[in-house]
Design a protein around this motif. Sequence first.
Motif, PDB file in Angstrom:
ATOM      1  N   ASP A  50      14.003 -79.232-112.886  1.00 19.90           N
ATOM      2  CA  ASP A  50      14.432 -78.894-112.438  1.00 19.90           C
ATOM      3  C   ASP A  50      14.738 -77.399-111.136  1.00 19.90           C
ATOM      4  OD1 ASP A  50      16.089 -79.313-114.823  1.00 19.90           O
ATOM      5  OD2 ASP A  50      14.966 -78.752-116.023  1.00 19.90           O
ATOM      6  N   ASN A  51      13.322 -77.839-110.220  1.00 15.94           N
ATOM      7  CA  ASN A  51      12.907 -76.980-109.872  1.00 15.94           C
ATOM      8  C   ASN A  51      13.802 -77.527-108.766  1.00 15.94           C
ATOM      9  OD1 ASN A  51      10.028 -77.388-110.590  1.00 15.94           O
ATOM     10  ND2 ASN A  51       9.025 -78.782-109.836  1.00 15.94           N
ATOM     11  N   VAL A  52      13.566 -75.518-108.124  1.00  9.05           N
ATOM     12  CA  VAL A  52      14.802 -75.187-107.006  1.00  9.05           C
ATOM     13  C   VAL A  52      13.800 -74.315-106.040  1.00  9.05           C
ATOM     14  CG1 VAL A  52      16.848 -74.662-108.666  1.00  9.05           C
ATOM     15  CG2 VAL A  52      15.262 -73.131-107.081  1.00  9.05           C
ATOM     16  N   VAL A  53      14.989 -74.633-104.736  1.00 10.50           N
ATOM     17  CA  VAL A  53      13.620 -73.852-103.225  1.00 10.50           C
ATOM     18  C   VAL A  53      14.904 -73.053-103.023  1.00 10.50           C
ATOM     19  CG1 VAL A  53      12.925 -74.580-100.997  1.00 10.50           C
ATOM     20  CG2 VAL A  53      12.638 -76.036-102.184  1.00 10.50           C
ATOM     21  N   SER A  73       6.713 -69.568-111.121  1.00  8.00           N
ATOM     22  CA  SER A  73       7.459 -69.869-112.082  1.00  8.00           C
ATOM     23  C   SER A  73       8.648 -69.435-112.153  1.00  8.00           C
ATOM     24  CB  SER A  73       6.410 -69.519-113.375  1.00  8.00           C
ATOM     25  OG  SER A  73       6.293 -68.291-113.339  1.00  8.00           O
ATOM     26  N   TYR A  74       9.165 -69.844-112.880  1.00  6.93           N
ATOM     27  CA  TYR A  74      11.094 -69.776-113.526  1.00  6.93           C
ATOM     28  C   TYR A  74      11.412 -68.231-113.428  1.00  6.93           C
ATOM     29  CZ  TYR A  74      15.562 -68.939-115.219  1.00  6.93           C
ATOM     30  OH  TYR A  74      16.456 -68.262-115.643  1.00  6.93           O
ATOM     31  N   SER A  75       9.741 -68.172-114.843  1.00  6.33           N
ATOM     32  CA  SER A  75      10.078 -66.874-115.762  1.00  6.33           C
ATOM     33  C   SER A  75       9.798 -65.087-114.522  1.00  6.33           C
ATOM     34  CB  SER A  75       9.111 -66.709-116.618  1.00  6.33           C
ATOM     35  OG  SER A  75       7.466 -67.388-115.865  1.00  6.33           O
ATOM     36  N   ASN A  76       8.408 -65.784-114.069  1.00  7.86           N
ATOM     37  CA  ASN A  76       7.976 -65.507-112.358  1.00  7.86           C
ATOM     38  C   ASN A  76       9.458 -64.483-111.407  1.00  7.86           C
ATOM     39  OD1 ASN A  76       5.930 -64.294-113.874  1.00  7.86           O
ATOM     40  ND2 ASN A  76       4.638 -64.997-112.926  1.00  7.86           N
ATOM     41  N   THR A 103       9.283 -73.098-109.957  1.00  8.19           N
ATOM     42  CA  THR A 103       8.801 -74.170-110.453  1.00  8.19           C
ATOM     43  C   THR A 103       9.364 -73.458-112.096  1.00  8.19           C
ATOM     44  OG1 THR A 103       7.322 -73.026-111.384  1.00  8.19           O
ATOM     45  CG2 THR A 103       6.822 -74.708-109.826  1.00  8.19           C
ATOM     46  N   ASN A 104       9.595 -75.171-112.965  1.00  7.60           N
ATOM     47  CA  ASN A 104      10.036 -75.089-114.426  1.00  7.60           C
ATOM     48  C   ASN A 104       9.162 -76.147-115.060  1.00  7.60           C
ATOM     49  OD1 ASN A 104      11.795 -74.002-116.741  1.00  7.60           O
ATOM     50  ND2 ASN A 104      13.595 -74.511-115.132  1.00  7.60           N
ATOM     51  N   THR A 105       9.340 -75.944-115.983  1.00  4.65           N
ATOM     52  CA  THR A 105       8.705 -76.829-117.015  1.00  4.65           C
ATOM     53  C   THR A 105       8.766 -78.802-116.780  1.00  4.65           C
ATOM     54  OG1 THR A 105      10.203 -76.483-119.011  1.00  4.65           O
ATOM     55  CG2 THR A 105       7.502 -74.985-118.539  1.00  4.65           C
ATOM     56  N   ASP A 106       9.983 -78.239-116.973  1.00  5.47           N
ATOM     57  CA  ASP A 106      10.337 -80.092-116.137  1.00  5.47           C
ATOM     58  C   ASP A 106      10.914 -80.186-114.979  1.00  5.47           C
ATOM     59  OD1 ASP A 106      11.948 -82.676-115.586  1.00  5.47           O
ATOM     60  OD2 ASP A 106      13.790 -82.056-117.354  1.00  5.47           O
TER      61      ASP A 106
END
Length: 92
Positions: A37-40, A6-9, A31-34
């Motif tokens: 907005d996910n990135v690799v 997750s983004y926050s982690n 990963t993000n909630t949306d």
Amino acid sequence: MVTAVSYSNFRKSLKAHMRQVNEDADMLLVTNTDPADNVVVMSAADYESLMETIRIYQNPYLHSKVLRGLDLAQQGNAAARDLIDADGHSEQ
């Protein structure tokens, strides 16, 4: 297989995740909630290698040259060669 975080982690352990990506030569899906907005995240070396592979694949001359080389190798018509550095000297 790509690891997801997750983004926050990811943000909390950025340095550790960067080290993991470089040491494991693997990608990390952040990963993000949306989902838009996910990135690799991948190492710079792996990125450069991927971009070079794409450039070769998109260049018809280079792509066909690689395929011809693979065919020759599969037929047993390959030979070991010394590499030549930029100064024209053989590398041993």
